[in-house]
Write a protein that holds these residues in place. Structure first.
Motif, PDB file in Angstrom:
ATOM      1  N   ARG A 208       0.833  -1.204   0.000  1.00  0.00           N
ATOM      2  CA  ARG A 208       0.000   0.000   0.000  1.00  0.00           C
ATOM      3  C   ARG A 208       0.866   1.252   0.000  1.00  0.00           C
ATOM      4  O   ARG A 208       0.613   2.206  -0.750  1.00  0.00           O
ATOM      5  N   GLY A 209       1.899   1.253   0.840  1.00  0.00           N
ATOM      6  CA  GLY A 209       2.789   2.413   0.900  1.00  0.00           C
ATOM      7  C   GLY A 209       3.498   2.670  -0.406  1.00  0.00           C
ATOM      8  O   GLY A 209       3.743   3.834  -0.779  1.00  0.00           O
ATOM      9  N   ASP A 210       3.840   1.599  -1.124  1.00  0.00           N
ATOM     10  CA  ASP A 210       4.533   1.755  -2.408  1.00  0.00           C
ATOM     11  C   ASP A 210       3.678   2.460  -3.450  1.00  0.00           C
ATOM     12  O   ASP A 210       4.204   3.063  -4.394  1.00  0.00           O
ATOM     13  N   VAL A 211       2.361   2.361  -3.318  1.00  0.00           N
ATOM     14  CA  VAL A 211       1.452   2.966  -4.293  1.00  0.00           C
ATOM     15  C   VAL A 211       1.261   4.457  -4.023  1.00  0.00           C
ATOM     16  O   VAL A 211       0.900   5.218  -4.920  1.00  0.00           O
ATOM     17  N   CYS A 212       1.511   4.875  -2.791  1.00  0.00           N
ATOM     18  CA  CYS A 212       1.242   6.270  -2.409  1.00  0.00           C
ATOM     19  C   CYS A 212       2.412   7.179  -2.765  1.00  0.00           C
ATOM     20  O   CYS A 212       3.550   6.909  -2.393  1.00  0.00           O
ATOM     21  N   THR A 213       2.123   8.246  -3.465  1.00  0.00           N
ATOM     22  CA  THR A 213       3.113   9.289  -3.728  1.00  0.00           C
ATOM     23  C   THR A 213       2.727  10.524  -2.920  1.00  0.00           C
ATOM     24  O   THR A 213       1.536  10.772  -2.693  1.00  0.00           O
ATOM     25  N   PRO A 214       3.705  11.292  -2.454  1.00  0.00           N
ATOM     26  CA  PRO A 214       3.396  12.469  -1.627  1.00  0.00           C
ATOM     27  C   PRO A 214       2.425  13.425  -2.311  1.00  0.00           C
ATOM     28  O   PRO A 214       2.657  13.842  -3.456  1.00  0.00           O
ATOM     29  N   THR A 218      -3.811   8.797  -4.388  1.00  0.00           N
ATOM     30  CA  THR A 218      -4.045   7.625  -3.542  1.00  0.00           C
ATOM     31  C   THR A 218      -4.077   7.977  -2.068  1.00  0.00           C
ATOM     32  O   THR A 218      -4.951   7.509  -1.328  1.00  0.00           O
ATOM     33  N   ILE A 219      -3.143   8.801  -1.610  1.00  0.00           N
ATOM     34  CA  ILE A 219      -3.115   9.140  -0.194  1.00  0.00           C
ATOM     35  C   ILE A 219      -4.339   9.950   0.204  1.00  0.00           C
ATOM     36  O   ILE A 219      -4.857   9.821   1.323  1.00  0.00           O
ATOM     37  N   HIS A 220      -4.847  10.782  -0.708  1.00  0.00           N
ATOM     38  CA  HIS A 220      -6.076  11.517  -0.423  1.00  0.00           C
ATOM     39  C   HIS A 220      -7.264  10.553  -0.287  1.00  0.00           C
ATOM     40  O   HIS A 220      -8.106  10.716   0.602  1.00  0.00           O
TER      41      HIS A 220
END
Length: 251
Positions: A208-214, A218-220
């Motif tokens: 999951r963390g690998d998919v999130c970019t700052p 995805t993080i939103h």
């Protein structure tokens, strides 16, 4: 004994048994002519005959004609069936119960199955069963205490996944995508994520963390899921289904 030499019987011919039989036939593990299924009426047996399997209305015949026997009746019927077939069970039989909360979805190609041995089952029987059932999906030997947890996680868990897939697709429909296309994309998304988990062996949190970019999309979106307590709700669902499986087993 090799799988191809087995004579496989099903006491009970409903959706659960049918799902497993189709998996064995698809994988070429057992020829249809070596499968015998019993049911009290012809309601569920027609599909078995169409697949080339043999059928009967006599549970004892299944024991007499088979070496590997799957008990696939509903849990409340099983005690009576056990009394009926007890005289016909011999040391050459491998008897596997599919009762107590195991659903059709568990037995389908993408499913996961667990089994625990009785006192009369040795390494040879366990290896044979795992070889057969692995053709239908993931198959692991576990302590008996894990069986009800597996029901809450996988047996009932596919329904949680379908609900999540429905919500994914409806979200896309809300934003303007046609429903059929949205459902296909949702299914493919879940399939891809599942393959990544199995193939990499990574913890889901890492993937999951690998998919999130700052600052990305995805993080939103994940922030909204956390607001809705998605993880806690799913954990509660697994707990509720596991507890219910324990209650059924004690009835």
């Amino acid at each position: 004994m090799e799988a191809a030499e087995l004579r496989v019987g099903f006491v009970g011919a409903g959706r659960m048994a049918g799902g497993l039989a189709r998996g064995l036939l698809r994988a070429g593990k057992v020829p249809a002519s070596s499968i015998l299924a019993s049911a009290p009426s012809d309601k569920n047996l027609d599909a078995w005959r169409e697949s080339g399997c043999r059928t009967t209305h006599c549970n004892l015949e299944v024991l007499q004609e088979s070496t590997l026997v799957f008990l696939a009746t509903k849990p409340h019927i099983l005690p009576g069936v056990l009394q009926e077939i007890r005289p016909a069970v011999g040391p050459h039989h491998i008897v596997v119960s599919l009762a107590a909360g195991v659903t059709l979805q568990t037995l389908q190609r993408a499913g996961a199955m667990v089994f625990a041995r009785g006192s009369g089952a040795g390494d040879g029987e366990a290896t044979l069963l795992k070889s057969l059932l692995s053709s239908c999906g993931l198959c692991e030997e576990v302590p008996e205490s894990y069986i009800n947890i597996h029901t809450g996680l996988s047996g009932s868990g596919v329904a949680y996944v379908y609900l999540f897939a429905e919500a994914l697709a409806e979200g896309a429909v809300k934003m303007g995508m046609p429903g059929g296309l949205a459902s296909r994309i949702a299914a493919q998304t879940l399939l891809g994520a599942a393959k990544m988990m199995l193939e990499t062996g990574e913890h889901p949190a890492k993937l999951r963390g690998d998919v999130c970019t700052p600052g990305g999309t995805t993080i939103h979106a994940l922030h909204q899921l956390e607001k809705g307590a998605l993880r806690a709700t799913v954990m509660n669902a697994v707990e509720a289904a596991t507890n219910r499986a324990c209650d059924v087993a004690e009835d």
